[in-house]
Design a protein around this motif. Structure first.
Motif, PDB file in Angstrom:
ATOM      1  N   PHE B 152       2.232  20.995  11.218  1.00 44.54           N
ATOM      2  CA  PHE B 152       2.460  19.830  10.742  1.00 44.54           C
ATOM      3  C   PHE B 152       1.252  19.511   9.986  1.00 44.54           C
ATOM      4  CE2 PHE B 152       4.331  18.671  15.049  1.00 44.54           C
ATOM      5  CZ  PHE B 152       5.582  18.849  14.566  1.00 44.54           C
ATOM      6  N   LYS B 153       1.472  19.522   8.424  1.00 46.08           N
ATOM      7  CA  LYS B 153       0.394  19.302   7.587  1.00 46.08           C
ATOM      8  C   LYS B 153       0.154  17.871   7.188  1.00 46.08           C
ATOM      9  CE  LYS B 153      -0.311  23.907   7.462  1.00 46.08           C
ATOM     10  NZ  LYS B 153      -1.353  24.511   8.738  1.00 46.08           N
ATOM     11  N   THR B 154       1.301  17.158   7.057  1.00 46.95           N
ATOM     12  CA  THR B 154       1.153  15.904   6.714  1.00 46.95           C
ATOM     13  C   THR B 154       1.905  15.050   7.403  1.00 46.95           C
ATOM     14  OG1 THR B 154       3.142  16.071   5.087  1.00 46.95           O
ATOM     15  CG2 THR B 154       1.114  16.558   4.157  1.00 46.95           C
ATOM     16  N   TYR B 155       2.126  13.810   7.450  1.00 43.39           N
ATOM     17  CA  TYR B 155       2.827  12.942   8.078  1.00 43.39           C
ATOM     18  C   TYR B 155       4.140  13.011   7.995  1.00 43.39           C
ATOM     19  CZ  TYR B 155       4.540   8.238  10.247  1.00 43.39           C
ATOM     20  OH  TYR B 155       5.230   7.382  10.892  1.00 43.39           O
ATOM     21  N   GLN B 156       4.534  13.402   6.615  1.00 42.26           N
ATOM     22  CA  GLN B 156       5.961  13.612   6.329  1.00 42.26           C
ATOM     23  C   GLN B 156       6.549  14.914   6.995  1.00 42.26           C
ATOM     24  OE1 GLN B 156       7.345  11.435   4.285  1.00 42.26           O
ATOM     25  NE2 GLN B 156       9.281  12.487   5.050  1.00 42.26           N
ATOM     26  N   ASP B 157       5.674  16.039   7.226  1.00 44.45           N
ATOM     27  CA  ASP B 157       6.200  17.130   7.797  1.00 44.45           C
ATOM     28  C   ASP B 157       6.616  16.537   9.267  1.00 44.45           C
ATOM     29  OD1 ASP B 157       5.476  18.714   5.847  1.00 44.45           O
ATOM     30  OD2 ASP B 157       3.540  19.358   6.703  1.00 44.45           O
ATOM     31  N   TYR B 158       5.616  15.634   9.884  1.00 46.50           N
ATOM     32  CA  TYR B 158       6.012  15.273  11.077  1.00 46.50           C
ATOM     33  C   TYR B 158       7.300  14.696  11.357  1.00 46.50           C
ATOM     34  CZ  TYR B 158       4.663  12.638  15.526  1.00 46.50           C
ATOM     35  OH  TYR B 158       4.601  11.869  16.614  1.00 46.50           O
ATOM     36  N   ILE B 159       7.219  13.640  10.350  1.00 42.68           N
ATOM     37  CA  ILE B 159       8.904  12.716  10.261  1.00 42.68           C
ATOM     38  C   ILE B 159       9.876  13.684  10.136  1.00 42.68           C
ATOM     39  CG2 ILE B 159       9.910  11.259   8.953  1.00 42.68           C
ATOM     40  CD1 ILE B 159       8.031   9.450  10.438  1.00 42.68           C
ATOM     41  N   ASP B 160       9.591  14.509   9.504  1.00 42.68           N
ATOM     42  CA  ASP B 160      11.039  15.452   9.337  1.00 42.68           C
ATOM     43  C   ASP B 160      11.294  16.237  10.583  1.00 42.68           C
ATOM     44  OD1 ASP B 160      10.840  14.801   6.580  1.00 42.68           O
ATOM     45  OD2 ASP B 160      10.034  16.444   5.815  1.00 42.68           O
ATOM     46  N   TYR B 161      10.044  16.659  11.123  1.00 48.27           N
ATOM     47  CA  TYR B 161      10.466  17.526  12.399  1.00 48.27           C
ATOM     48  C   TYR B 161      11.217  16.493  13.436  1.00 48.27           C
ATOM     49  CZ  TYR B 161       9.756  20.109  16.668  1.00 48.27           C
ATOM     50  OH  TYR B 161      10.061  21.032  17.657  1.00 48.27           O
ATOM     51  N   VAL B 162      10.751  15.264  13.662  1.00 49.27           N
ATOM     52  CA  VAL B 162      11.278  14.369  14.561  1.00 49.27           C
ATOM     53  C   VAL B 162      12.512  14.093  14.203  1.00 49.27           C
ATOM     54  CG1 VAL B 162      10.763  12.188  15.686  1.00 49.27           C
ATOM     55  CG2 VAL B 162       8.957  13.535  15.170  1.00 49.27           C
ATOM     56  N   LYS B 163      12.828  14.017  13.121  1.00 46.80           N
ATOM     57  CA  LYS B 163      14.289  13.571  12.484  1.00 46.80           C
ATOM     58  C   LYS B 163      15.216  14.708  12.761  1.00 46.80           C
ATOM     59  CE  LYS B 163      13.813  10.231   8.967  1.00 46.80           C
ATOM     60  NZ  LYS B 163      13.311   9.902   7.488  1.00 46.80           N
ATOM     61  N   ALA B 164      14.791  15.828  12.739  1.00 48.53           N
ATOM     62  CA  ALA B 164      15.650  16.949  12.837  1.00 48.53           C
ATOM     63  C   ALA B 164      15.739  17.330  14.295  1.00 48.53           C
ATOM     64  CB  ALA B 164      14.929  18.270  12.338  1.00 48.53           C
ATOM     65  N   ASN B 165      14.654  16.909  15.324  1.00 51.92           N
ATOM     66  CA  ASN B 165      14.756  16.849  16.631  1.00 51.92           C
ATOM     67  C   ASN B 165      14.539  16.040  17.389  1.00 51.92           C
ATOM     68  OD1 ASN B 165      14.823  20.378  16.340  1.00 51.92           O
ATOM     69  ND2 ASN B 165      13.004  19.625  15.325  1.00 51.92           N
ATOM     70  N   PRO B 166      15.465  14.938  17.469  1.00 51.45           N
ATOM     71  CA  PRO B 166      15.242  13.796  18.207  1.00 51.45           C
ATOM     72  C   PRO B 166      14.875  14.048  19.607  1.00 51.45           C
ATOM     73  CG  PRO B 166      17.571  14.075  17.554  1.00 51.45           C
ATOM     74  CD  PRO B 166      16.765  15.419  16.976  1.00 51.45           C
TER      75      PRO B 166
END
Lengths: 148, 339, 498
Positions: B152-166
């Motif tokens: 996770f380089k940015t907060y957006q990366d993080y959000i995207d991951y959490v969205k994809a892997n609830p």
């Protein structure tokens, strides 16, 4: 009390303790209860094993000559223990400076540890030593009771 | 039996006495001098500061930085007493239930733990109504950190991951019922996403688990990890404050990503309920004075602790508002947490 | 390299030497007092250093830490009362040695082992700290669980008399440790509505009770008529070259164990001394001698706890992660001196850091010299009649346990554990396994629950991580070693090779 009775008492106490904690663990969420429950089972098994072991040894020992132990002064241990408990109970209300020398003097006099004047000297000296070490030097709290 | 060892005893006592003298000398030079400006004779003996957390933690940090200045201002020594356990509840129960309201015992009060303790556990009996809030000193905003080699380089990366892997991403917090625990709950509520929360025993173990890639992220506080972020051992993805921090101007706020979340932990000083008015005034005045001391402010800045002075009634109101807010959060999630 | 030399020059200034010498001496003295642990001593003397320059102040606190680690063994050996929790394992062989009239020798062995352990850890701190520091981060819940399990196997080896009783004692210790607030679920456990128990039962309080009160009671069991084996002061204190040679492997092993235990956040001297003792016993050819007054037992425990000092400082200065509770307080001290603890210590504040490292190394020398003088005098404690000593031990325990949390309930708990310990002694249930259980209980439970949360309840997580898999394998071997099966295999192997 003979040895077997002592062991039996110890087994019974640990057994009861384990059962009480086992029952109490049902008030806990599952994660917090899992290890204590496993430990309670181990304690239950071991406390029974301990009694079995003592019972087995006792039977074997009946044949072998029992070694004679040096007699100990049980009454003195009991009185000294009561003095400790009394000391701890009184130190908060009455204060360190009254109870500590008193405990030391009465204790040493009762134990006939040394001559009375020496006991008084040691008691006062040690009381002051601890006071200087803990309070004056390390700034730690000690119960002062009446002297606060 | 004693006679022979007399000279030996002399050696020990000589050593001990000389050591004590050295130390006492050191101490006296440190003793705050100006006692003349004290009107009443408070404080005429050392003041105990109860700390609900272990030495070396965030609450200790505040005590260490504030202590010397407060000591100088009050004209007597402050003695820290550490009573860690139950996220501070042991110390605060002692403060409210077992301590004389004479101003000689204060405690560092940390939000939100101060309220969440009794909101979450019926066994904990104290409430903030049994306190005299003196002054809040710092508010340390929440921050989301990951290890330096995290994908996770940015907060957006993080959000995207959490969205994809609830519910899959592991995130450390400082303990169930702690500030970071609630921050994650608030975050989940604000974003509608879910993560897997792993409680640790304090802020240190929490960020260290993230730095060592034992968990994927840690929700912690700016002051705790500032030097680690600066040194590049951790990467900060977002900060949960109104605006960006001067300390880490490159780290975006969660608000910039449309996440309505302002969270953190504040630390201040409180006394038991019913302390004498002159004592309360003396304490509040001392805090107001030291908050203007540039050396003190520099110390806080150096430790990455943003000052947030609120004294007396203002602090009391702040605590009351927080209590209402956290009660609402807890009531909305408690059934899912306590299975 | 340059900073290292400047640090050295800085440390040898007369004032800094004085500060280190007094810090070490004070550490020895405070460490010898039951109840006053190294952590507490550092916290107490922190304000004293406020007036000094940061390098001197921090050096003083670090040397205090070093001194206290040795000081704890003095009362452990002479009074069977560990002065600090890190000296608990020293009691096992140290006190029997004193009873045999070899108190001087026991203290000499302890001092020598402490010196070697301390020097080795200081050298590790000076040379390979940046490399070792990273180890601290590689220990997460999964690895800590494996360490806790490995630690629990020590219980087995401490119960040589009757395995059933020893393990029972250890498991009860683990159970006692679980009393109090559970940080993972946020619920109080086995507190029965008592606020006091929310904090759990303090390990150090129980330790003082378990070891010291039974000792005082034993002293009053008999009259002084039975002449005590009095240690001659002329008796040679320091181990001879031959004795040292026989122990050096143990000391070196314990030093390495100490450095690593120090490195791992959450474990300190109280754990290291048991690991050191256990490994010494495991590799010894004379296992049955441990616990009967065997100098190697003292050396193993003492080298380990002094090696913790350097070990615990490694992650402290390279990463800003305290390796033990004492270094956590030390970090707090740095902050008061305006130094942000963290990775910048090695770069921005390298002068202070290197002064500190040299101070730690030098404090070993002072510890040795001051130890020689103090110890010779301390041996005269063995000349005090038993019946005078008993009430004095009680006072030290009562005041010591009161000051820890300023709580009279703590003192009652201490006395309760004391009476418990006395009865355990009477029916031959060893107390040492209970102490080990109490140290490891929370670590075991927390790390287990954290790991299982991460793995959604799968126990395989403990075998998937190499470090934890290896540690668990060692634990398994330790358990097997104690069973008859292992001896059988060993015999068979020997036969086949012949």
């Amino acid at each position: 009390m003979n040895n077997l009775a002592k062991q039996g008492l110890a087994s019974a106490i640990t057994l009861i303790l384990a059962i009480v904690l086992y029952v109490d663990s049902f008030n806990l969420p599952p994660a917090a209860a899992s290890l204590p429950r496993a430990l309670a089972w181990i304690i239950i098994v071991l406390s029974m094993a301990m009694f079995a072991e003592a019972w087995y040894k006792e039977r074997k020992k009946a044949k072998v000559n029992q070694e004679t132990k040096e007699p100990i002064r049980i009454i003195r241990v009991l009185v000294f223990t009561s003095m400790i408990i009394l000391y701890v109970a009184l130190i908060k209300p009455l204060g360190y400076f009254l109870v500590t020398p008193l405990f030391l003097i009465v204790g040493m006099a009762y134990l006939k540890a040394t001559r009375l004047w020496k006991a008084v000297l040691i008691a006062l000296g040690f009381t002051l030593f601890c006071y200087f070490l803990f309070v004056m030097f390390l700034h730690l709290p000690i119960p002062m009771g009446l002297f606060s | 039996m004693f006679k022979k060892s007399i000279w030996k005893k002399a050696v020990i006592s000589g050593l001990a006495v000389s050591l004590m003298l050295t130390m006492t000398a050191c101490r006296t030079t440190n003793q705050p001098a100006g006692t003349s400006k004290v009107e009443s004779d408070y404080p005429n003996k050392p003041i105990t500061v109860l700390q609900g957390f272990a030495a070396g933690g965030g609450s200790d940090q505040l005590a260490m930085l504030t202590g010397p200045y407060l000591q100088k201002e009050l004209g007597n020594t402050l003695v820290n007493q550490y009573i860690p356990g139950a996220t501070g509840a042991i110390a605060w129960t002692q403060l409210t239930k077992q301590t004389a309201a004479d101003g000689y015992t204060l405690s560092i009060t940390n939000t939100p733990m101060l309220m969440t303790n009794y909101l979450m556990n019926t066994e904990i009996k104290y409430t903030i109504d049994e306190l005299t809030p003196i002054a809040n000193v710092v508010t340390d905003p929440g921050i989301l950190v990951v290890s330096k080699d995290s994908p996770f380089k940015t907060y957006q990366d993080y959000i995207d991951y959490v969205k994809a892997n609830p519910g899959q991403l592991t995130i450390a917090n400082s303990g169930t019922g702690g500030d970071d625990f609630f921050t994650i709950l608030q975050w989940q509520k604000a974003t509608g996403l879910s993560v897997k929360m792993i409680p640790f025993t304090g802020d240190g173990p929490s960020w260290q688990a993230a730095a060592g890639n034992k968990v994927q992220a840690s929700s912690t506080n700016l002051g705790v990890v500032y030097s680690q972020v600066k040194a590049g051992n951790l990467r900060a993805l977002a900060i949960y404050s109104e605006k960006r921090s001067d300390l880490l101007p490159d780290v975006p706020t969660a608000k910039e990503f449309g996440v309505e979340l302002v969270a953190g932990s504040s630390r201040g000083y409180s006394a038991p309920k019913g302390i004498p008015d002159n004592v309360k005034k003396k304490l509040i005045d001392s805090f107001t004075t030291i908050a203007k001391d540039p050396a003190f402010l520099k110390g806080l800045q150096g430790a990455a602790l943003p000052i947030d002075l609120k004294v007396g009634d203002e602090y009391a109101k702040y605590l009351k508002d927080q209590e209402t807010e956290f009660k609402a959060i807890w009531d909305s999630v408690k059934d899912t947490i306590k299975k | 390299m340059n900073e290292i030399m400047i640090g050295l020059l800085n440390v040898v200034s007369p004032f800094n030497l004085l500060v280190i010498a007094s810090g070490t001496g004070l550490g020895i003295f405070v460490g010898a007092m039951p109840g006053l642990s190294a952590t507490m001593a550092i916290a107490l003397l922190l304000p004293v250093t406020f007036g000094m320059d940061p390098a001197a102040g921090i050096s003083m606190l670090a040397s205090l830490y070093m001194g206290a680690m040795y000081g704890g063994s003095i009362s452990a050996i002479l009074l069977r009362t560990p002065g600090t929790p890190a000296a608990a394992a020293t009691v096992l062989d140290g006190y029997p040695m004193a009873q045999q009239g070899r108190a001087g020798k026991a203290l000499g062995v302890s001092l020598t082992a402490s010196l070697i352990g301390g020097v080795i850890s200081s050298i590790a701190l000076l040379t390979i700290a940046p490399v070792l520091g990273k180890v601290a981060l590689s220990f997460g819940p999964v690895e800590l669980f494996a360490i806790a399990v490995l630690g629990i196997t020590i219980i087995g080896s401490l119960s040589s008399g009757s395995p059933i009783k020893g393990i029972l004692s250890g498991v009860v210790g683990l159970m006692i440790a679980l009393v109090g607030m559970d940080p993972i679920s946020g619920t109080p456990r086995f507190t029965f509505g008592q606020m006091y128990l929310f904090n759990g039962i303090s390990f150090i309080i129980a330790l003082i009770g378990l070891f010291s009160i039974p000792q005082a009671l034993r002293l009053v069991e008999k009259d002084d008529a039975v002449k005590k084996a009095v240690s001659s002061i002329k008796d040679k204190m320091l181990p001879t070259f031959k004795e040292l040679k026989s122990m050096i492997v143990t000391i070196l092993r314990s030093s390495v164990i100490g450095v690593f235990t120090g490195l791992i956040p959450g474990t300190g001297g109280d754990t290291a001394c048991w690991f050191g003792y256990n490994e010494a016993k495991r590799f010894s050819k004379e296992k049955e001698k441990f616990g009967t007054g065997y100098p190697e037992g003292v050396a193993a425990a003492e080298a380990a706890n002094n090696a913790v000092v350097g070990g615990a400082l490694i992650p402290t200065i390279t990463l800003g992660i305290p390796g033990s509770s004492a270094t956590a307080v030390l970090l707090g001290g740095l902050m008061v001196h305006g130094i942000m603890p963290g990775p910048t210590l090695m770069t921005e504040h390298s002068l202070i850091t290197y002064t500190l490292i040299w101070a730690v190394l030098l404090s070993n020398v002072f510890m040795f010299l001051e130890g020689l003088v103090l110890t010779r005098a301390a041996v005269s404690v063995t000349k005090i009649p038993n019946l005078v000593l008993a009430p004095i031990i009680i006072i030290l325990c009562v005041i010591g346990s009161f000051t820890i949390n300023n709580s009279i309930i703590d003192v009652f708990v201490m006395v309760f554990f004391g009476i418990l310990g006395y009865f355990m002694d009477k029916i031959n249930i060893p107390t040492a396994p209970m102490v080990v259980g109490m140290i490891l209980g929370m670590m075991l439970d927390n790390s287990m629950n954290q790991s299982l949360l991460m793995s959604d309840g799968s126990w395989m997580i403990f075998l998937r991580t190499p470090v934890s898999a290896i540690l668990l394998l060692i634990a398994l071997i330790s358990v097997l070693q104690a069973t008859p099966l292992f001896g059988f295999i060993k015999k068979r192997l020997k036969k086949t090779t012949i």
